[in-house]
Design an enzyme around this catalytic site. Structure first.
Site, PDB file in Angstrom:
ATOM      1  N   LYS A  59       0.869  -1.173  -0.048  1.00 53.95           N
ATOM      2  CA  LYS A  59      -0.051   0.185   0.159  1.00 53.95           C
ATOM      3  C   LYS A  59       0.914   1.311  -0.136  1.00 53.95           C
ATOM      4  O   LYS A  59       0.483   2.391  -0.758  1.00 53.95           O
ATOM      5  CB  LYS A  59      -0.912   0.023   1.307  1.00 53.95           C
ATOM      6  CG  LYS A  59      -1.811  -1.231   1.482  1.00 53.95           C
ATOM      7  CD  LYS A  59      -2.961  -1.045   2.465  1.00 53.95           C
ATOM      8  CE  LYS A  59      -2.037  -1.152   3.966  1.00 53.95           C
ATOM      9  NZ  LYS A  59      -1.454  -2.467   4.128  1.00 53.95           N
ATOM     10  N   ARG A  80      -0.889  -9.440  13.119  1.00 49.52           N
ATOM     11  CA  ARG A  80      -1.570  -8.362  12.345  1.00 49.52           C
ATOM     12  C   ARG A  80      -2.242  -9.138  11.262  1.00 49.52           C
ATOM     13  O   ARG A  80      -3.312  -8.736  10.884  1.00 49.52           O
ATOM     14  CB  ARG A  80      -0.420  -7.530  11.610  1.00 49.52           C
ATOM     15  CG  ARG A  80       0.290  -6.483  12.735  1.00 49.52           C
ATOM     16  CD  ARG A  80       1.620  -6.322  12.326  1.00 49.52           C
ATOM     17  NE  ARG A  80       1.641  -5.313  11.162  1.00 49.52           N
ATOM     18  CZ  ARG A  80       2.838  -5.083  10.524  1.00 49.52           C
ATOM     19  NH1 ARG A  80       4.174  -5.766  10.875  1.00 49.52           N
ATOM     20  NH2 ARG A  80       2.999  -4.456   9.446  1.00 49.52           N
ATOM     21  N   ARG A  96      11.263  -1.497  11.656  1.00 50.75           N
ATOM     22  CA  ARG A  96       9.994  -1.179  12.228  1.00 50.75           C
ATOM     23  C   ARG A  96       9.547  -2.044  13.320  1.00 50.75           C
ATOM     24  O   ARG A  96       9.531  -3.444  13.218  1.00 50.75           O
ATOM     25  CB  ARG A  96       8.945  -1.051  11.155  1.00 50.75           C
ATOM     26  CG  ARG A  96       7.720  -0.241  11.300  1.00 50.75           C
ATOM     27  CD  ARG A  96       7.093  -0.108  10.058  1.00 50.75           C
ATOM     28  NE  ARG A  96       5.565  -0.786  10.392  1.00 50.75           N
ATOM     29  CZ  ARG A  96       4.594  -0.492   9.395  1.00 50.75           C
ATOM     30  NH1 ARG A  96       4.663   0.077   8.258  1.00 50.75           N
ATOM     31  NH2 ARG A  96       3.645  -1.235   9.952  1.00 50.75           N
ATOM     32  N   ARG A 131      11.838  -6.333   5.847  1.00 49.11           N
ATOM     33  CA  ARG A 131      11.685  -4.884   6.284  1.00 49.11           C
ATOM     34  C   ARG A 131      12.208  -4.606   7.676  1.00 49.11           C
ATOM     35  O   ARG A 131      12.810  -3.624   8.018  1.00 49.11           O
ATOM     36  CB  ARG A 131      10.288  -4.174   5.877  1.00 49.11           C
ATOM     37  CG  ARG A 131      10.436  -2.675   6.122  1.00 49.11           C
ATOM     38  CD  ARG A 131       8.989  -2.200   5.650  1.00 49.11           C
ATOM     39  NE  ARG A 131       7.881  -2.708   6.631  1.00 49.11           N
ATOM     40  CZ  ARG A 131       6.771  -2.334   6.541  1.00 49.11           C
ATOM     41  NH1 ARG A 131       6.353  -1.503   5.569  1.00 49.11           N
ATOM     42  NH2 ARG A 131       5.800  -2.831   7.329  1.00 49.11           N
ATOM     43  N   ARG A 166     -10.143   0.121   7.913  1.00 48.88           N
ATOM     44  CA  ARG A 166      -9.725  -1.349   8.214  1.00 48.88           C
ATOM     45  C   ARG A 166     -10.744  -2.189   9.154  1.00 48.88           C
ATOM     46  O   ARG A 166     -10.501  -3.166   9.394  1.00 48.88           O
ATOM     47  CB  ARG A 166      -8.530  -1.457   9.446  1.00 48.88           C
ATOM     48  CG  ARG A 166      -7.228  -1.194   8.530  1.00 48.88           C
ATOM     49  CD  ARG A 166      -6.331  -0.940   9.948  1.00 48.88           C
ATOM     50  NE  ARG A 166      -5.085  -1.720   9.693  1.00 48.88           N
ATOM     51  CZ  ARG A 166      -3.888  -1.190   9.090  1.00 48.88           C
ATOM     52  NH1 ARG A 166      -4.074  -0.181   8.690  1.00 48.88           N
ATOM     53  NH2 ARG A 166      -2.660  -2.133   9.216  1.00 48.88           N
TER      54      ARG A 166
HETATM   55  P1  AP5 Z   1       4.631  -1.765   1.774  1.00 45.06           P
HETATM   56  O1  AP5 Z   1       4.476  -0.659   0.724  1.00 45.06           O
HETATM   57  O2  AP5 Z   1       5.380  -0.827   3.201  1.00 45.06           O
HETATM   58  O3  AP5 Z   1       3.435  -2.249   2.567  1.00 45.06           O
HETATM   59  P2  AP5 Z   1       2.182  -1.900   3.200  1.00 45.06           P
HETATM   60  O4  AP5 Z   1       0.844  -2.676   2.476  1.00 45.06           O
HETATM   61  O5  AP5 Z   1       1.934  -0.452   3.249  1.00 45.06           O
HETATM   62  O6  AP5 Z   1       2.490  -2.605   4.657  1.00 45.06           O
HETATM   63  P3  AP5 Z   1       2.294  -1.950   5.993  1.00 45.06           P
HETATM   64  O7  AP5 Z   1       3.381  -2.663   6.960  1.00 45.06           O
HETATM   65  O8  AP5 Z   1       2.637  -0.330   6.134  1.00 45.06           O
HETATM   66  O9  AP5 Z   1       0.969  -2.205   6.443  1.00 45.06           O
HETATM   67  P4  AP5 Z   1       0.088  -2.444   7.681  1.00 45.06           P
HETATM   68  O10 AP5 Z   1      -1.269  -2.212   7.172  1.00 45.06           O
HETATM   69  O11 AP5 Z   1       0.470  -3.484   8.511  1.00 45.06           O
HETATM   70  O12 AP5 Z   1       0.766  -0.935   8.575  1.00 45.06           O
HETATM   71  P5  AP5 Z   1       0.100   0.457   8.930  1.00 45.06           P
HETATM   72  O13 AP5 Z   1       1.192   1.151   8.944  1.00 45.06           O
HETATM   73  O14 AP5 Z   1      -1.083   0.636   7.922  1.00 45.06           O
HETATM   74  O15 AP5 Z   1       5.648  -2.805   1.711  1.00 45.06           O
HETATM   75  C1  AP5 Z   1       5.807  -3.636   2.449  1.00 45.06           C
HETATM   76  C2  AP5 Z   1       7.387  -4.248   2.134  1.00 45.06           C
HETATM   77  O16 AP5 Z   1       7.382  -4.863   1.026  1.00 45.06           O
HETATM   78  C3  AP5 Z   1       8.587  -3.084   1.990  1.00 45.06           C
HETATM   79  O17 AP5 Z   1       9.586  -3.376   2.401  1.00 45.06           O
HETATM   80  C4  AP5 Z   1       8.519  -2.883   0.480  1.00 45.06           C
HETATM   81  O18 AP5 Z   1       9.598  -2.388  -0.135  1.00 45.06           O
HETATM   82  C5  AP5 Z   1       8.118  -4.414  -0.009  1.00 45.06           C
HETATM   83  N1  AP5 Z   1       7.555  -4.475  -1.427  1.00 45.06           N
HETATM   84  C6  AP5 Z   1       6.454  -3.782  -1.713  1.00 45.06           C
HETATM   85  N2  AP5 Z   1       5.842  -4.297  -3.014  1.00 45.06           N
HETATM   86  C7  AP5 Z   1       6.602  -5.223  -3.140  1.00 45.06           C
HETATM   87  C8  AP5 Z   1       6.403  -5.999  -4.313  1.00 45.06           C
HETATM   88  N3  AP5 Z   1       5.568  -5.952  -5.457  1.00 45.06           N
HETATM   89  N4  AP5 Z   1       7.526  -7.001  -4.439  1.00 45.06           N
HETATM   90  C9  AP5 Z   1       8.324  -7.382  -3.414  1.00 45.06           C
HETATM   91  N5  AP5 Z   1       8.489  -6.452  -2.157  1.00 45.06           N
HETATM   92  C10 AP5 Z   1       7.570  -5.441  -2.192  1.00 45.06           C
HETATM   93  O19 AP5 Z   1      -0.537   0.046  10.226  1.00 45.06           O
HETATM   94  C11 AP5 Z   1       0.381  -0.339  11.334  1.00 45.06           C
HETATM   95  C12 AP5 Z   1      -0.413  -0.294  12.607  1.00 45.06           C
HETATM   96  O20 AP5 Z   1      -1.085   0.935  13.056  1.00 45.06           O
HETATM   97  C13 AP5 Z   1      -1.705  -1.384  12.637  1.00 45.06           C
HETATM   98  O21 AP5 Z   1      -1.258  -2.677  12.971  1.00 45.06           O
HETATM   99  C14 AP5 Z   1      -2.418  -0.695  13.550  1.00 45.06           C
HETATM  100  O22 AP5 Z   1      -2.106  -0.979  14.875  1.00 45.06           O
HETATM  101  C15 AP5 Z   1      -2.395   0.637  13.478  1.00 45.06           C
HETATM  102  N6  AP5 Z   1      -3.342   1.404  12.538  1.00 45.06           N
HETATM  103  C16 AP5 Z   1      -3.057   1.953  11.273  1.00 45.06           C
HETATM  104  N7  AP5 Z   1      -4.351   1.999  10.701  1.00 45.06           N
HETATM  105  C17 AP5 Z   1      -5.256   1.901  11.502  1.00 45.06           C
HETATM  106  C18 AP5 Z   1      -6.651   2.061  11.599  1.00 45.06           C
HETATM  107  N8  AP5 Z   1      -7.230   2.532  10.315  1.00 45.06           N
HETATM  108  N9  AP5 Z   1      -7.486   1.268  12.433  1.00 45.06           N
HETATM  109  C19 AP5 Z   1      -6.850   1.158  13.570  1.00 45.06           C
HETATM  110  N10 AP5 Z   1      -5.647   0.883  13.478  1.00 45.06           N
HETATM  111  C20 AP5 Z   1      -4.735   1.222  12.551  1.00 45.06           C
HETATM  112 MG    MG Z   2       2.102   1.113   4.974  1.00 48.54          MG
END
Ligand code: AP5
Ligand code: MG
Length: 190
Positions: free
Chosen positions: A14, A146, A135, A129, A90
């Protein structure tokens, strides 16, 4: 105005694809995870509350997330080209709250783009990562939690957005540029 929900499991790409969308289309970006991590870094009250949930792989309560989201959205003003919602909604209550918030402003979500990636690949990407960037929630135990939260609380949103008629499925496994091409085809079709 093209408001887009970029949707997918932890590690589905994402954030990576959002960066490309921002560059190509000049969209604004709300990553609720980035907002929370910056609050934690700055030691705010919100950050202190959020840290407990994030470190445990759980979601922050909906009411808290919804109020943050509305204030970030309004900070972009009325003239923007559109906003990418990354990591929000989410839960079904969050999706309903987003719809209501946008309705009240005469706006809407134009497309929900789902990046579909198998769990073994998600695990590999996030472990890697975690080793590179440190992280805090990118360790095997928290990643597993997660993924369970994603399956139970977030996955039902696919049906919700299908009912809204704006769900688009994309194979999120493979080359970054091929995936981005598929995303562009959706955005250009709006
Ligand atoms: P990346 O692009 O970072 O993926 P992402 O989908 O953004 O992954 P996140 O870990 O950020 O998702 P998340 O939903 O767990 O975290 P968030 O910060 O939203 O890519 C991941 C890795 O893969 C990178 O190293 C990248 O280089 C690699 N990659 C990408 N594309 C690739 C490809 N095609 N091939 C190979 N490698 C690739 O949330 C974190 C926490 O915050 C949650 O757990 C929760 O506690 C809280 N939170 C956030 N939003 C909410 C909400 N709306 N409600 C409640 N709690 C929330
Ligand atoms: Mg992200």
């Amino acid at each position: 105005m093209k408001n887009i929900v970029i949707f997918g499991a932890p590690g589905s790409g994402k954030g990576t694809q959002s960066d490309k969308m921002i560059e190509k289309y000049g969209l604004n970006h709300i990553s609720t995870g980035d907002v929370l991590r910056s609050e934690i870094k700055n030691g705010t009250e919100l950050g202190k509350t959020a840290k407990g949930y994030i470190d445990n792989g759980q979601l922050i309560p909906d009411d808290l997330m919804v109020s943050i989201l509305a204030s970030v959205y309004d900070s972009f003003g009325r003239e923007h080209k559109g906003v990418i919602f990354d990591g929000f909604p989410r839960t079904i209550p969050q999706a309903e709250a987003l719809k209501k918030m946008l309705d009240e402003r005469g706006d809407k979500v134009a497309a929900m783009i789902e990046l579909d990636v198998p769990e073994e690949e998600l695990m590999k990407r996030l472990i890697l990562r975690g080793q590179q960037s440190g992280r805090a929630d990118d360790n095997e135990e928290t990643i597993k939690k997660r993924l369970v939260v994603y399956r139970n609380q977030t996955l039902p949103l696919i049906e919700w957005y299908k009912n809204e008629g704006i769900h688009h499925h994309i194979n999120g496994l493979g080359e970054l540029d091929r995936i981005f091409g598929d995303i562009c085809a959706v955005i250009d079709g709006i």
